[in-house]
Design an enzyme around this catalytic site. Structure first.
Site, short mmCIF file in Angstrom:
data_model
loop_
_atom_site.label_atom_id
_atom_site.label_comp_id
_atom_site.label_asym_id
_atom_site.label_seq_id
_atom_site.Cartn_x
_atom_site.Cartn_y
_atom_site.Cartn_z
N GLU A 232 53.76 56.45 80.39
CA GLU A 232 52.49 56.27 81.11
C GLU A 232 52.43 54.89 81.74
O GLU A 232 52.71 53.88 81.09
CB GLU A 232 51.34 56.44 80.11
CG GLU A 232 49.97 56.16 80.62
CD GLU A 232 48.92 56.31 79.52
OE1 GLU A 232 47.73 56.12 79.83
OE2 GLU A 232 49.29 56.61 78.37
N GLU A 237 42.76 50.55 84.83
CA GLU A 237 41.72 50.99 83.90
C GLU A 237 40.62 49.95 84.00
O GLU A 237 40.84 48.77 83.70
CB GLU A 237 42.27 51.07 82.49
CG GLU A 237 43.29 52.18 82.32
CD GLU A 237 43.55 52.45 80.86
OE1 GLU A 237 43.04 53.46 80.36
OE2 GLU A 237 44.26 51.64 80.24
#
Length: 458
Positions: A232, A237
């Site tokens: 990932e 974020e």
């Protein structure tokens, strides 16, 4: 994606989930244009679309509208075991705007946090970019390339996460490897990440019904026996109060179902097959509390451009990934990334293996990122190809404190690495953010990718 103690917990109030194909609701993917650039800055517009993750979709009996999953409970008669459930249950199309608050316009994707639909209230969403065939995922190979997008997160308060990232999902959503998965990428199947989430309802073409337990604090979620793991790359974020870029790696390649210790749950966090902590660059956590936020150097009260460069050791697309660089553009001005201001660390402004090792040592964190191969492993994933994910969500496990507050909450916030943002440690409670900020949205737009230096005006 999530530092110590936090687990994946995308909260939603969808009706049910599955992997056969239903016929009660038409599936029409919202169109989204992106641009592929070449050296010199010329860019070609590509017509693409997005697809909703299968976990949000209505799942019902293949021969009727009877739910296979309601609240956080499976229907035992339809789903007595994993394979029978996969045969009995059909996953249907989605009303993207009316039920899920997902809309597109040209090159812009808007994700609304709370949507009052005709049958239920939906919380959050997760979508994937499809290729030109409108039925398989677009695969990104970004070594010695850059990826750029605009973001407006002015309406994302503490406790929310408007995320853009890549995961090593199968291009077809797993339908080729697992023939019982009839829906495939056209219906958003095959999710995985380094948290090896157990809340995914179908993994490897089978229902995750074994040992299923409903969540104690989320009436619509639960966890099963299996998790689903893969590499990932968290490009973004963030909410209006903070942001992080974080590569995570695993010892396995591609989407892999886990059970037991391999999943790295609880006290076995550092014994699993994936690096759950990752190597994060969060400007606030790295000592610069003036860089990103409302009215700061990167002003989150208005739209700006995020540029991420994946530099290889020999500056070729076949080289080994050695550095991840970040810069911003806002109001026509290029803004260099902040520099580390932590005693005992050099003034790093990018992610390298040296930065990661220095950070882990200074913060006293377990360095599974290095143990699992570091940036070279992340680069191997981009050689294979990764799927673009965009989502909005709240956090039932750690209240998003790992992103925007002091975390862990029982640690001394004056110690390096504990303070990650300005939000209160009492913030982020899902019932609070869902009731107080139902209109929260994130807008991702103007996605571009190509050789380093080709996607933005310097």
């Amino acid at each position: 994606m999530f530092p110590a103690l936090a687990l994946v917990s995308l909260s939603f109030l969808a009706i049910a989930y599955g992997q056969q194909v239903g016929t009660l609701t038409a599936e029409t993917h919202p169109k989204l244009s992106v641009q592929q650039c070449s050296s010199g800055g010329s860019c070609q517009t590509l017509q693409r679309s997005v697809v909703l993750d299968s976990n949000w979709r209505w799942l019902h009996d293949v021969s009727s509208s009877t739910n296979c999953y309601t609240g956080n409970t499976w229907d035992d008669s339809l789903c007595p075991d994993p394979t029978t459930c996969a045969a009995n249950c059909a996953l249907d199309g989605a009303d993207y705007s009316g039920t899920y608050g997902i809309t597109t316009s040209g090159n812009a994707l808007t994700l609304k946090f709370v949507t009052d639909g005709p049958y239920s209230t939906n919380i959050g969403s997760r979508v994937y970019l499809l290729d030109e065939d409108d039925s398989t995922y677009q695969m990104f190979k970004l070594n010695n390339q850059e990826f750029t997008f605009d973001v407006d997160m002015s309406q994302l308060p503490c406790g929310l996460n408007g995320a853009l990232y890549f995961v090593e999902m199968d291009k077809d959503g797993g339908s080729g490897r697992f023939p019982t998965n009839k829906a495939g990428s056209k219906y958003g199947t095959g999710y995985c990440d380094t948290q090896c989430p157990h809340d995914i309802k179908f993994i490897n073409g089978e229902a995750n019904v074994l040992d299923w337990e409903g969540s104690s604090n989320d009436p619509n979620a639960g966890t099963g026996h299996y998790g689903t793991c893969c590499n990932e790359m968290d490009v973004w974020e963030a909410n209006s109060m903070g942001a992080a870029v974080t590569p995570h790696v695993c010892t396995v390649q591609g989407q892999t179902r886990c059970e037991g210790t391999d999943c790295g749950d609880g006290d076995e966090r550092y014994d699993g097959i994936c690096d759950k902590d990752g190597c994060d660059f969060n400007s606030w956590r790295m000592g610069d509390q003036t860089f990103l936020g409302p009215g700061k150097t990167v002003d989150t009260s208005s739209k700006f451009t995020v540029v991420t460069q994946f530099v290889t050791s020999d500056n070729t697309t076949s080289g080994t990934l050695s550095e991840i660089r970040r810069l911003y553009v806002q109001n026509g001005k290029v803004i260099a990334n902040s520099k580390t201001q932590i005693t005992g660390m050099d003034a790093y402004d990018s992610i390298t293996d040296d930065f990661c090792n220095a950070q882990k040592t200074t913060f006293g964190d377990t360095n599974t990122f290095e143990q699992m191969g570091g940036l070279a492993t992340m680069g191997d994933s981009f050689d294979t190809g990764m799927v673009l994910v965009m989502s909005i969500w709240d956090d039932h496990e750690a209240m998003m404190l790992w992103l925007d507050s002091d975390y862990p909450t029982d640690a001394d916030a004056s110690q390096p690495g504990v303070s990650r943002g300005p939000c209160a440690t009492t913030s982020g409670v899902p019932t609070d953010v869902e009731s107080q900020s139902p209109g929260a949205t994130v807008i991702f737009s103007n996605i571009k990718f190509g050789p380093i230096g080709s996607t933005y005006a310097s």
